[in-house]
Enzyme design. Structure first.
Site, PDB file in Angstrom:
ATOM      1  N   GLY A 158     -19.881  -8.509 -65.170  1.00  0.00           N
ATOM      2  CA  GLY A 158     -19.812  -9.681 -64.311  1.00  0.00           C
ATOM      3  C   GLY A 158     -20.934 -10.673 -64.517  1.00  0.00           C
ATOM      4  N   HIS A 159     -22.134 -10.291 -64.087  1.00  0.00           N
ATOM      5  CA  HIS A 159     -23.233 -11.255 -63.975  1.00  0.00           C
ATOM      6  C   HIS A 159     -23.532 -11.980 -65.285  1.00  0.00           C
ATOM      7  CE1 HIS A 159     -27.493 -12.536 -63.496  1.00  0.00           C
ATOM      8  NE2 HIS A 159     -27.028 -12.929 -62.311  1.00  0.00           N
ATOM      9  N   ARG A 212     -23.243 -22.687 -50.734  1.00  0.00           N
ATOM     10  CA  ARG A 212     -23.071 -23.955 -50.029  1.00  0.00           C
ATOM     11  C   ARG A 212     -21.969 -23.900 -48.987  1.00  0.00           C
ATOM     12  NH1 ARG A 212     -25.075 -28.815 -52.283  1.00  0.00           N
ATOM     13  NH2 ARG A 212     -27.178 -28.309 -52.923  1.00  0.00           N
ATOM     14  N   ASN A 268     -15.783  -9.262 -63.887  1.00  0.00           N
ATOM     15  CA  ASN A 268     -16.094  -9.338 -62.456  1.00  0.00           C
ATOM     16  C   ASN A 268     -16.482 -10.786 -62.114  1.00  0.00           C
ATOM     17  OD1 ASN A 268     -17.811  -9.420 -60.115  1.00  0.00           O
ATOM     18  ND2 ASN A 268     -17.864  -7.196 -60.155  1.00  0.00           N
ATOM     19  N   GLU A 288     -13.351  -3.390 -56.177  1.00  0.00           N
ATOM     20  CA  GLU A 288     -14.493  -2.516 -55.892  1.00  0.00           C
ATOM     21  C   GLU A 288     -14.700  -2.528 -54.393  1.00  0.00           C
ATOM     22  OE1 GLU A 288     -18.071  -3.734 -57.834  1.00  0.00           O
ATOM     23  OE2 GLU A 288     -17.199  -3.541 -59.816  1.00  0.00           O
ATOM     24  N   ARG A 308     -20.545 -11.250 -48.484  1.00  0.00           N
ATOM     25  CA  ARG A 308     -21.544 -12.207 -48.967  1.00  0.00           C
ATOM     26  C   ARG A 308     -21.032 -13.072 -50.121  1.00  0.00           C
ATOM     27  NH1 ARG A 308     -25.879  -8.201 -51.801  1.00  0.00           N
ATOM     28  NH2 ARG A 308     -25.772  -7.237 -49.750  1.00  0.00           N
ATOM     29  N   HIS A 309     -20.057 -12.564 -50.873  1.00  0.00           N
ATOM     30  CA  HIS A 309     -19.497 -13.426 -51.934  1.00  0.00           C
ATOM     31  C   HIS A 309     -17.962 -13.468 -51.852  1.00  0.00           C
ATOM     32  CE1 HIS A 309     -19.677  -9.517 -53.891  1.00  0.00           C
ATOM     33  NE2 HIS A 309     -20.915  -9.626 -54.327  1.00  0.00           N
ATOM     34  N   ASP A 335     -17.358 -11.917 -59.008  1.00  0.00           N
ATOM     35  CA  ASP A 335     -18.082 -12.006 -57.727  1.00  0.00           C
ATOM     36  C   ASP A 335     -19.035 -13.204 -57.673  1.00  0.00           C
ATOM     37  OD1 ASP A 335     -16.918  -9.622 -57.040  1.00  0.00           O
ATOM     38  OD2 ASP A 335     -18.758  -8.437 -57.114  1.00  0.00           O
ATOM     39  N   HIS A 336     -19.748 -13.418 -58.803  1.00  0.00           N
ATOM     40  CA  HIS A 336     -20.816 -14.413 -58.729  1.00  0.00           C
ATOM     41  C   HIS A 336     -20.339 -15.861 -58.830  1.00  0.00           C
ATOM     42  CE1 HIS A 336     -23.575 -11.335 -58.004  1.00  0.00           C
ATOM     43  NE2 HIS A 336     -23.306 -10.705 -59.135  1.00  0.00           N
ATOM     44  N   THR A 377     -27.624  -5.986 -55.341  1.00  0.00           N
ATOM     45  CA  THR A 377     -26.361  -5.634 -55.997  1.00  0.00           C
ATOM     46  C   THR A 377     -26.234  -4.123 -55.900  1.00  0.00           C
ATOM     47  OG1 THR A 377     -25.114  -5.725 -58.078  1.00  0.00           O
ATOM     48  CG2 THR A 377     -27.500  -5.525 -58.278  1.00  0.00           C
ATOM     49  N   THR A 378     -25.112  -3.566 -56.346  1.00  0.00           N
ATOM     50  CA  THR A 378     -24.938  -2.111 -56.279  1.00  0.00           C
ATOM     51  C   THR A 378     -26.080  -1.449 -57.066  1.00  0.00           C
ATOM     52  OG1 THR A 378     -22.589  -2.606 -56.356  1.00  0.00           O
ATOM     53  CG2 THR A 378     -23.208  -0.301 -56.567  1.00  0.00           C
ATOM     54  N   ARG A 402     -17.341  -6.922 -50.227  1.00  0.00           N
ATOM     55  CA  ARG A 402     -18.427  -6.226 -49.524  1.00  0.00           C
ATOM     56  C   ARG A 402     -18.221  -6.338 -48.027  1.00  0.00           C
ATOM     57  NH1 ARG A 402     -23.066  -5.360 -53.245  1.00  0.00           N
ATOM     58  NH2 ARG A 402     -24.121  -4.591 -51.398  1.00  0.00           N
ATOM     59  N   HIS A 424     -15.576  -7.364 -55.865  1.00  0.00           N
ATOM     60  CA  HIS A 424     -16.144  -6.418 -54.908  1.00  0.00           C
ATOM     61  C   HIS A 424     -16.106  -7.074 -53.529  1.00  0.00           C
ATOM     62  CE1 HIS A 424     -19.870  -3.732 -53.762  1.00  0.00           C
ATOM     63  NE2 HIS A 424     -18.870  -3.627 -52.899  1.00  0.00           N
ATOM     64  N   GLU A 440     -16.363   5.406 -63.411  1.00  0.00           N
ATOM     65  CA  GLU A 440     -17.075   4.301 -64.049  1.00  0.00           C
ATOM     66  C   GLU A 440     -18.522   4.726 -64.133  1.00  0.00           C
ATOM     67  OE1 GLU A 440     -16.526   0.235 -62.691  1.00  0.00           O
ATOM     68  OE2 GLU A 440     -18.535  -0.268 -63.451  1.00  0.00           O
ATOM     69  N   HIS A 447     -22.296  -2.232 -65.173  1.00  0.00           N
ATOM     70  CA  HIS A 447     -23.435  -2.665 -64.380  1.00  0.00           C
ATOM     71  C   HIS A 447     -24.599  -3.053 -65.284  1.00  0.00           C
ATOM     72  CE1 HIS A 447     -25.991  -3.452 -61.032  1.00  0.00           C
ATOM     73  NE2 HIS A 447     -24.918  -3.378 -60.276  1.00  0.00           N
ATOM     74  N   GLY A 448     -24.930  -4.327 -65.221  1.00  0.00           N
ATOM     75  CA  GLY A 448     -26.082  -4.834 -65.966  1.00  0.00           C
ATOM     76  C   GLY A 448     -25.811  -5.117 -67.431  1.00  0.00           C
TER      77      GLY A 448
HETATM   78  N1  PXP Z   1     -19.357  -2.110 -61.998  1.00  0.00           N
HETATM   79  C1  PXP Z   1     -19.660  -1.934 -60.686  1.00  0.00           C
HETATM   80  C2  PXP Z   1     -19.199  -0.688 -60.024  1.00  0.00           C
HETATM   81  C3  PXP Z   1     -20.378  -2.908 -59.977  1.00  0.00           C
HETATM   82  O1  PXP Z   1     -20.660  -2.714 -58.673  1.00  0.00           O
HETATM   83  C4  PXP Z   1     -20.740  -4.096 -60.636  1.00  0.00           C
HETATM   84  C5  PXP Z   1     -21.442  -5.184 -59.868  1.00  0.00           C
HETATM   85  O2  PXP Z   1     -20.591  -5.721 -58.924  1.00  0.00           O
HETATM   86  C6  PXP Z   1     -20.395  -4.231 -61.992  1.00  0.00           C
HETATM   87  C7  PXP Z   1     -19.727  -3.223 -62.655  1.00  0.00           C
HETATM   88  C8  PXP Z   1     -20.736  -5.457 -62.762  1.00  0.00           C
HETATM   89  O3  PXP Z   1     -22.124  -5.516 -62.904  1.00  0.00           O
HETATM   90  P1  PXP Z   1     -22.786  -6.804 -63.518  1.00  0.00           P
HETATM   91  O4  PXP Z   1     -22.473  -7.935 -62.594  1.00  0.00           O
HETATM   92  O5  PXP Z   1     -24.245  -6.456 -63.572  1.00  0.00           O
HETATM   93  O6  PXP Z   1     -22.168  -6.988 -64.876  1.00  0.00           O
END
Ligand code: PXP
Length: 239
Positions: free
Chosen positions: A213-214, A18, A7, A70, A49-50, A9-10, A100-101, A45, A43, A151, A191-192
C-alpha cells in the site's frame, strides 16, 4: 509469478486529512485494477481514520478482480463483512494508538476467538487470511484453526536498521513461507514492502500474493496510480 494486491488506505488518508470528498479510494482501486493489480485491499479500522464504510461498499460494487477486506476480529467487523461479502478477509490486530498495523496477530493468545471468527466467515463462503509474524508456532496455529491463508508480516524485515538484522528477519520469512507451503496454506506477504525491498524476494516462488500500500500510493502521488502499480508489477515479474 506472485500476484499484487494494492492497498488504497492512504488515498483515503489524504482525503480524511481535509475531510473532503477527494481523492477517492474507490477511483484509486479502479485505476490499480486497470494497471494490472490482482486485487484491491482496504482496512476498515474501528476508528474509521481512513477507509469509510461507504468506500468498502462502493468498492464491492466496482472491483472486478478481488476485494480484500482487512479487519479486526470484532463483532462489528464480522457483521459488516457478512453483509458486504468481500472476496477475502485478512484478520489483523488493531490498536487505536498505532500509526499502522504493528505486527501480526498473536494466535497463541487469541487462538479461540480468532478460530471462532474464521469459522463464521469461512462458513459463509469468505476465505480468511490471518496476518501473522514469521514464526513457525503462529503458522502451525493458523493451519490448526483451518484458515485458508496466512499473510506473513514483512514489516520487521523492511524496517530492520542493519544488514545483519535484515538478513535474520528475511531468513525467518523464508522459513515461515516454506512451512506454510508444507501445510498447504495460501501464502501472502505484506507490510512495509517498497520498490527496493521487493527485490529480496527473488526465488521465493511459494508466495502467492504481495499486499502493498504505502509505497505504491506514495509513488502514485508523484507519477500516477497506473504507472506506480505497473512499476511494481514489473519488479514482481523479475522475482
Ligand atoms: N498487509 C497488512 C495486513 C496491513 O495491515 C497493511 C497495512 O495496512 C499492509 C499489508 C500494507 O502495508 P504497507 O502500506 O506498508 O504496504
Amino acid at each position: 509469478m506472485a500476484g499484487l494486491a494494492v492497498n488504497v488506505d492512504h488515498i483515503a488518508t489524504l482525503r480524511e486529512a481535509r475531510k473532503s470528498k477527494y481523492p477517492d479510494p474507490v477511483a484509486a482501486g479502479i485505476l490499480a485494477e486497470f494497471a494490472g493489480a490482482d486485487g484491491v485491499v482496504v482496512h476498515l479500522r474501528e476508528d474509521r481514520r481512513h477507509i469509510q464504510d461507504r468506500d468498502v461498499r462502493m468498492l464491492r460494487n466496482v472491483v472486478q478482480t478481488k476485494l480484500i477486506l482487512e479487519m479486526a476480529s470484532t463483532a462489528e467487523m464480522v457483521g459488516i463483512a457478512l453483509d458486504v461479502k468481500p472476496d477475502v478477509i485478512t484478520l489483523v490486530p488493531e490498536k487505536r494508538e498505532e500509526l499502522t498495523t504493528e505486527g501480526g496477530l498473536d494466535l497463541i493468545v487469541h487462538k479461540h476467538t480468532i478460530a471462532e471468527t474464521v469459522d463464521t466467515l469461512q462458513n459463509s463462503g469468505i476465505p480468511v487470511s490471518i496476518f501473522i509474524d514469521a514464526d513457525p508456532e503462529q503458522i502451525k496455529l493458523a493451519h490448526k484453526i483451518d484458515a485458508s491463508m496466512v499473510e506473513i508480516h514483512t514489516g520487521t524485515f523492511c524496517d530492520a536498521s542493519t544488514a545483519d538484522k535484515k538478513e535474520r528477519a528475511f531468513n525467518k520469512i523464508v522459513d515461515a513461507v516454506k512451512l506454510a507451503r508444507k501445510l498447504k496454506l495460501g501464502i501472502n506477504a505484506g507490510h512495509g514492502l517498497c520498490y527496493k525491498t521487493i527485490k529480496y524476494f527473488k526465488g521465493l516462488f511459494e508466495i502467492d500474493e504481495f499486499s502493498i500500500g504505502h509505497s505504491i500510493v506514495s509513488r502514485a502521488s508523484l507519477v500516477g496510480m497506473e504507472k506506480a502499480v505497473q512499476e511494481m508489477i514489473r519488479l514482481i515479474k523479475t522475482l
